[in-house]
Design an enzyme around this catalytic site. Sequence first.
Site, short mmCIF file in Angstrom:
data_model
loop_
_atom_site.label_atom_id
_atom_site.label_comp_id
_atom_site.label_asym_id
_atom_site.label_seq_id
_atom_site.Cartn_x
_atom_site.Cartn_y
_atom_site.Cartn_z
CG HIS A 540 -1.79 1.18 1.37
ND1 HIS A 540 -3.13 1.15 1.10
CD2 HIS A 540 -1.52 2.46 1.77
CE1 HIS A 540 -3.65 2.34 1.31
NE2 HIS A 540 -2.69 3.16 1.72
CD GLU A 541 1.50 3.43 3.71
OE1 GLU A 541 1.59 4.50 3.08
OE2 GLU A 541 0.51 3.14 4.41
CG HIS A 544 0.32 6.33 -0.75
ND1 HIS A 544 -0.71 7.01 -1.37
CD2 HIS A 544 -0.22 5.74 0.34
CE1 HIS A 544 -1.83 6.84 -0.68
NE2 HIS A 544 -1.56 6.06 0.35
CD GLU A 570 -5.06 6.45 0.76
OE1 GLU A 570 -4.49 5.36 0.55
OE2 GLU A 570 -4.64 7.30 1.55
CG HIS A 667 -6.42 8.49 9.69
ND1 HIS A 667 -5.96 7.60 10.63
CD2 HIS A 667 -6.00 8.02 8.49
CE1 HIS A 667 -5.29 6.63 10.01
NE2 HIS A 667 -5.29 6.86 8.73
CG PHE A 669 -9.68 15.13 15.67
CD1 PHE A 669 -10.47 16.24 15.42
CD2 PHE A 669 -10.30 13.94 16.01
CE1 PHE A 669 -11.85 16.18 15.52
CE2 PHE A 669 -11.68 13.87 16.13
CZ PHE A 669 -12.46 15.00 15.88
N GLY A 671 -4.23 14.80 11.10
CA GLY A 671 -3.76 14.35 9.79
C GLY A 671 -4.51 15.08 8.69
N GLY A 672 -4.46 14.56 7.49
CA GLY A 672 -5.05 15.25 6.35
C GLY A 672 -6.43 14.76 5.96
CE1 TYR A 673 -6.94 9.74 3.84
CE2 TYR A 673 -5.08 10.36 5.21
CZ TYR A 673 -5.58 9.72 4.10
OH TYR A 673 -4.72 9.06 3.25
#
Length: 749
Positions: A540-541, A544, A570, A667, A669, A671-673
């Site tokens: 997965h990573e 990216h 994603e 994620h 609070f 992070g970017g989500y």
Amino acid sequence: MAVRLGICRLGCRDLFMRRQVCSWKRLNIYFIILSIFLVIQVVTASTCPVYNILYYLPIDRYCTASQENNPLLQQDGLPKFTQICAEQVVPAIQKLTADFDRNRQEVEEKLQVFGADAEITWEDVFNPLEIGGSKLSYAWSVVNHLMSVKNSDELRSAYQQIQPLVIETSTKLAQSRVIYDAIKRLNQSKRKLDEAQYRIINSSLLAAQLGGVELTGEKKEQFNNNRLQMAKLSMDFSNNLLDSIKSFNIILTDKKDVDGLPSSLLQLMALNAQQDKTNVNADTGPWKLTLDIPCYEPFMKHSKQRELRQRLYMAFITKASYGQYDNSDMIENIRNLRQENAKILGFKNFADKSLKSKMAQDVTEVMTLIRNLKLKSKSAATQELHDLKEFANSNGFHGDLSHWDLPYWSERRREQLFNFSEEELRPYFPLGRVLQGLFSLTSFLFGVKIKPADGKVEIWHEDVRFFDILNEQGDHIASFYLDPFTRPAEKRGGAWMDTQLGKSELLKTKPVAYLVCNQRPPIEGVPSLMTFREVETLFHEFGHGLQHMLTTISYADAAGINNIEWDAVELPSQLMENWVYDKNTMATISGHYQTGETLPKHLFDQLIKARKYNAGLSMLRQLYFSALDMELHTSTDPWMDVMKRVSEEYTIMKPLPEDRFPCSFQHIFAGGYSAGYYSYKWAEVMSADAFEAFQEVGLTNRDKVAIVGKRFKDTVLAMGGGMHPKKVFQNFRGRDPSPDALLKLYGLS
């Protein structure tokens, strides 16, 4: 115009600090120790590089605040990690923000000279901004990275001191009316620009608008004050979570308390205890149980001690929700500030503001996707939970299953249904073999070569590796660091990809990525043996990373992952996960660490069948997170009320009254989500459909698979943010994405 001063962290798997005090007295001691090692090396003719010894000394061994020797200012190559210390952060960033601000003013002065009829060019606006922002972006990305992988009290203190200055400086650029008006004029000019340039122009205008460029007076002042507060709260939220995880542990000394635990977990728990200077071994203990995922998850799946499972579970769901690490009030403060700034900009709520820069048009479209998937998965999840209860009751369990029983009995049922356990697979996935197979697949699909380049650059920990990527002609086009192992004392949990350098024709830079995971390290001569889930995470990573490193866009603001709508980012990462279920790939990524034998066919066949095991519960869990995120950013109700309301609709077993999951929901609070967690499912619709393109030509037809791989590389991986993701997908697939492939993947169609 988009200067990348934040930390761009992608990836995401489920949801640490050595003190570094710099003094000349300690430095003298370190130099004496180092001299001794040098003498030993000369006498013994050791071939072991002396720099490896340095990893056992504190990171501040070269600590100096003088500007001429500050490694954060020496940017002629990749970061000099062995020389960086917390004391250097503040003076370096102070200088770079001053230089950055001076550059902005110079750009503004030059643009103000242009008459009303004069034509403004790309080179007048974006080139000087890219050059002027590059040094601050470089240093700030290094600081952010070290905050995640080499955290310390001193580094935190420096970060908290300097972060407001970085935000204030970047805000001045975002709110520069002179530059904003110049970009609007460039957008309206008759000068021919390419598609990527227009994308950058439009996203820069939108970013400026969302950044408050059109605000004045009290509204502008309040907006900017709120931004500063939110940045501090997000960092405090992340630190509280890290410290909360670090502060909890259970020391086990009785053999019966570890009954049923796999040997790999016993070794990890013994290693945890050994870090407390205790004489231990995996057979006799003591064993230290923590909330770190490589420890928590296997314990919950295999421990026969129900009371211990309950104790650990209760600690897990209350992380960062009490005492000195309590994020409860912080959640409401962050929500209120986001809501206030959204309203200042004219939006109904923060979710509407967030979606302005995403593929999804509005909250209604997002919730339609979430609810449609819920309709497909909730009945399946209900049946799966019913079957699990029946299985537990038929195997000696009495009464109702509790939350801490689900992982244990789910694993027992998986073992019975598919005749294998997760631990049975682990010996077949030593990290080295998995990397070898991953690199082989990447070369086959995308026509590149990956070569180890360890020792070529400085690294922040001895376990970190470095690799170069070469194109088909043998030219070096990108590089990446790999930091694979858990270090709870200084490294945050989860897995992610981050950027060190981006591709830029103007700056003559090639992409460099950080790939970070948190798997079990080698123990007592046994290599790092990965769970199958950790293999998926690495793929997965790396997906990216591939999008960052194989970009062909020459402008930094749209190269790689930059300028991609968040709900599309994603796609390549989730597509790469599918390859671990391909027979040919499995033959290259698996190899028993003792015999070299690849994963036996019967285990692989069962692994394929097990992919859909509890798919409904798994899908519903992600939909719950997505709906909770969206509701937290549209509703003004207290977060506990929101959580209760959303859980009624999206969970089968309701959360316990003590559950404080949002207090660790990093994620959204930290992070970017935020108002964007749905992106995982939005992008998974595209990734499942994209992988079906490979399946349609037949995965065993390697020639045709390679053709599809080249097309994926030339579209999704190459175009990055230079083209709208909907158009990128159409260029690859020939049509818009369909959810049918995703439902089929989970057996929910």
